[in-house]
Motif scaffolding. Sequence first.
Motif, PDB file in Angstrom:
ATOM      1  N   HIS A   1      30.620  18.442  36.572  1.00  0.00           N
ATOM      2  CA  HIS A   1      29.717  17.297  36.402  1.00  0.00           C
ATOM      3  C   HIS A   1      30.436  16.150  35.683  1.00  0.00           C
ATOM      4  N   ALA A   2      31.208  16.495  34.653  1.00  0.00           N
ATOM      5  CA  ALA A   2      31.941  15.465  33.910  1.00  0.00           C
ATOM      6  C   ALA A   2      32.962  14.763  34.797  1.00  0.00           C
ATOM      7  N   LEU A   3      33.497  15.487  35.781  1.00  0.00           N
ATOM      8  CA  LEU A   3      34.461  14.897  36.722  1.00  0.00           C
ATOM      9  C   LEU A   3      33.783  14.281  37.953  1.00  0.00           C
ATOM     10  N   GLN A   4      32.453  14.341  37.959  1.00  0.00           N
ATOM     11  CA  GLN A   4      31.641  13.806  39.049  1.00  0.00           C
ATOM     12  C   GLN A   4      31.971  14.467  40.385  1.00  0.00           C
ATOM     13  N   ILE A   5      32.125  15.800  40.329  1.00  0.00           N
ATOM     14  CA  ILE A   5      32.303  16.591  41.548  1.00  0.00           C
ATOM     15  C   ILE A   5      31.304  17.736  41.498  1.00  0.00           C
ATOM     16  N   ARG A   6      31.160  18.440  42.611  1.00  0.00           N
ATOM     17  CA  ARG A   6      30.262  19.593  42.671  1.00  0.00           C
ATOM     18  C   ARG A   6      31.088  20.864  42.762  1.00  0.00           C
ATOM     19  N   LEU A   7      30.592  21.912  42.127  1.00  0.00           N
ATOM     20  CA  LEU A   7      31.222  23.212  42.309  1.00  0.00           C
ATOM     21  C   LEU A   7      31.017  23.648  43.751  1.00  0.00           C
ATOM     22  N   PRO A   8      31.986  24.321  44.344  1.00  0.00           N
ATOM     23  CA  PRO A   8      31.777  24.840  45.695  1.00  0.00           C
ATOM     24  C   PRO A   8      30.562  25.774  45.723  1.00  0.00           C
ATOM     25  N   GLU A   9      29.879  25.787  46.845  1.00  0.00           N
ATOM     26  CA  GLU A   9      28.666  26.584  46.995  1.00  0.00           C
ATOM     27  C   GLU A   9      28.902  28.066  46.727  1.00  0.00           C
ATOM     28  N   ASN A  10      30.038  28.594  47.125  1.00  0.00           N
ATOM     29  CA  ASN A  10      30.317  30.022  46.962  1.00  0.00           C
ATOM     30  C   ASN A  10      31.175  30.324  45.742  1.00  0.00           C
ATOM     31  N   THR A  11      31.065  29.497  44.702  1.00  0.00           N
ATOM     32  CA  THR A  11      31.784  29.758  43.456  1.00  0.00           C
ATOM     33  C   THR A  11      31.394  31.130  42.929  1.00  0.00           C
ATOM     34  N   ALA A  12      32.384  31.885  42.472  1.00  0.00           N
ATOM     35  CA  ALA A  12      32.115  33.215  41.913  1.00  0.00           C
ATOM     36  C   ALA A  12      33.145  33.533  40.839  1.00  0.00           C
ATOM     37  N   VAL A  13      32.740  34.378  39.903  1.00  0.00           N
ATOM     38  CA  VAL A  13      33.657  34.913  38.911  1.00  0.00           C
ATOM     39  C   VAL A  13      33.487  36.422  38.915  1.00  0.00           C
ATOM     40  N   ASN A  14      34.570  37.113  39.218  1.00  0.00           N
ATOM     41  CA  ASN A  14      34.598  38.575  39.126  1.00  0.00           C
ATOM     42  C   ASN A  14      35.180  38.914  37.766  1.00  0.00           C
ATOM     43  N   ALA A  15      34.383  39.522  36.926  1.00  0.00           N
ATOM     44  CA  ALA A  15      34.809  39.846  35.567  1.00  0.00           C
ATOM     45  C   ALA A  15      35.041  41.342  35.436  1.00  0.00           C
ATOM     46  N   GLU A  16      36.109  41.689  34.761  1.00  0.00           N
ATOM     47  CA  GLU A  16      36.425  43.078  34.473  1.00  0.00           C
ATOM     48  C   GLU A  16      36.608  43.217  32.969  1.00  0.00           C
ATOM     49  N   ILE A  17      35.817  44.072  32.374  1.00  0.00           N
ATOM     50  CA  ILE A  17      35.905  44.345  30.939  1.00  0.00           C
ATOM     51  C   ILE A  17      36.324  45.793  30.775  1.00  0.00           C
ATOM     52  N   ASP A  18      37.468  46.005  30.153  1.00  0.00           N
ATOM     53  CA  ASP A  18      37.966  47.354  29.915  1.00  0.00           C
ATOM     54  C   ASP A  18      37.602  47.799  28.508  1.00  0.00           C
ATOM     55  N   LEU A  19      37.130  49.013  28.402  1.00  0.00           N
ATOM     56  CA  LEU A  19      37.002  49.686  27.113  1.00  0.00           C
ATOM     57  C   LEU A  19      38.286  50.489  26.954  1.00  0.00           C
ATOM     58  N   VAL A  20      39.065  50.180  25.930  1.00  0.00           N
ATOM     59  CA  VAL A  20      40.363  50.826  25.743  1.00  0.00           C
ATOM     60  C   VAL A  20      40.406  51.522  24.386  1.00  0.00           C
ATOM     61  N   THR A  21      41.292  52.479  24.287  1.00  0.00           N
ATOM     62  CA  THR A  21      41.482  53.158  23.007  1.00  0.00           C
ATOM     63  C   THR A  21      42.966  53.262  22.714  1.00  0.00           C
ATOM     64  N   LYS A  22      43.293  53.071  21.467  1.00  0.00           N
ATOM     65  CA  LYS A  22      44.674  53.219  20.993  1.00  0.00           C
ATOM     66  C   LYS A  22      44.610  53.689  19.552  1.00  0.00           C
ATOM     67  N   ASP A  23      45.318  54.748  19.286  1.00  0.00           N
ATOM     68  CA  ASP A  23      45.352  55.319  17.934  1.00  0.00           C
ATOM     69  C   ASP A  23      43.943  55.588  17.392  1.00  0.00           C
ATOM     70  N   GLY A  24      43.062  56.048  18.276  1.00  0.00           N
ATOM     71  CA  GLY A  24      41.701  56.392  17.869  1.00  0.00           C
ATOM     72  C   GLY A  24      40.776  55.213  17.654  1.00  0.00           C
ATOM     73  N   GLN A  25      41.233  54.005  17.945  1.00  0.00           N
ATOM     74  CA  GLN A  25      40.425  52.802  17.772  1.00  0.00           C
ATOM     75  C   GLN A  25      40.003  52.274  19.141  1.00  0.00           C
ATOM     76  N   TYR A  26      38.732  51.907  19.273  1.00  0.00           N
ATOM     77  CA  TYR A  26      38.216  51.354  20.524  1.00  0.00           C
ATOM     78  C   TYR A  26      38.287  49.834  20.493  1.00  0.00           C
ATOM     79  N   ASN A  27      38.669  49.265  21.626  1.00  0.00           N
ATOM     80  CA  ASN A  27      38.748  47.819  21.773  1.00  0.00           C
ATOM     81  C   ASN A  27      38.378  47.440  23.201  1.00  0.00           C
ATOM     82  N   LEU A  28      38.309  46.133  23.436  1.00  0.00           N
ATOM     83  CA  LEU A  28      38.043  45.596  24.766  1.00  0.00           C
ATOM     84  C   LEU A  28      39.215  44.739  25.211  1.00  0.00           C
ATOM     85  N   GLN A  29      39.344  44.603  26.516  1.00  0.00           N
ATOM     86  CA  GLN A  29      40.218  43.600  27.112  1.00  0.00           C
ATOM     87  C   GLN A  29      39.529  43.108  28.375  1.00  0.00           C
ATOM     88  N   ALA A  30      39.872  41.898  28.794  1.00  0.00           N
ATOM     89  CA  ALA A  30      39.117  41.276  29.881  1.00  0.00           C
ATOM     90  C   ALA A  30      40.008  40.544  30.863  1.00  0.00           C
TER      91      ALA A  30
END
Length: 138
Positions: A66-95
């Motif tokens: 909108h700030a650039l005065q254009i439209r997003l394409p109709e089929n805009t999509a975001v495929n998100a992957e969130i990993d639950l990971v563990t290292k040294d017994g500690q849980y974390n996320l990565q994306a």
Amino acid sequence: MSNDQKVIYTGKTRTTGGREGKAVSNDGQLDISLGLPGSSKGSNPEQLFAAGWSACFIGAMGLAAHALQIRLPENTAVNAEIDLVTKDGQYNLQARLYVELPGLEATLAQQLITSAHANCPYSKATRNNIPVSIELVG
């Protein structure tokens, strides 16, 4: 919270039973069973986080467009992957976010992605907290 902030919306849920429980929003729009990652008993927090972040990211790209005065394409999509990971017994996320902006020139698409990542509240919340990669695909 600072006094100069204006709350736009507050999402409210009640969760019982943890990762194998149930989550319900105060307005009843969200009412889901929860299951451990990989189980078929319900959604898990990583899926919910992925859905929220991808929706927010598309909204942030829309504001940038909108700030650039254009439209997003109709089929805009975001495929998100969130990993639950563990290292040294500690849980974390990565994306990883895979952004589809069909028909948009790559330089302009990257400009929207960069702006969205700078402004999306989920991106701000994760910045310097978890590993994140964002890629323009398609």
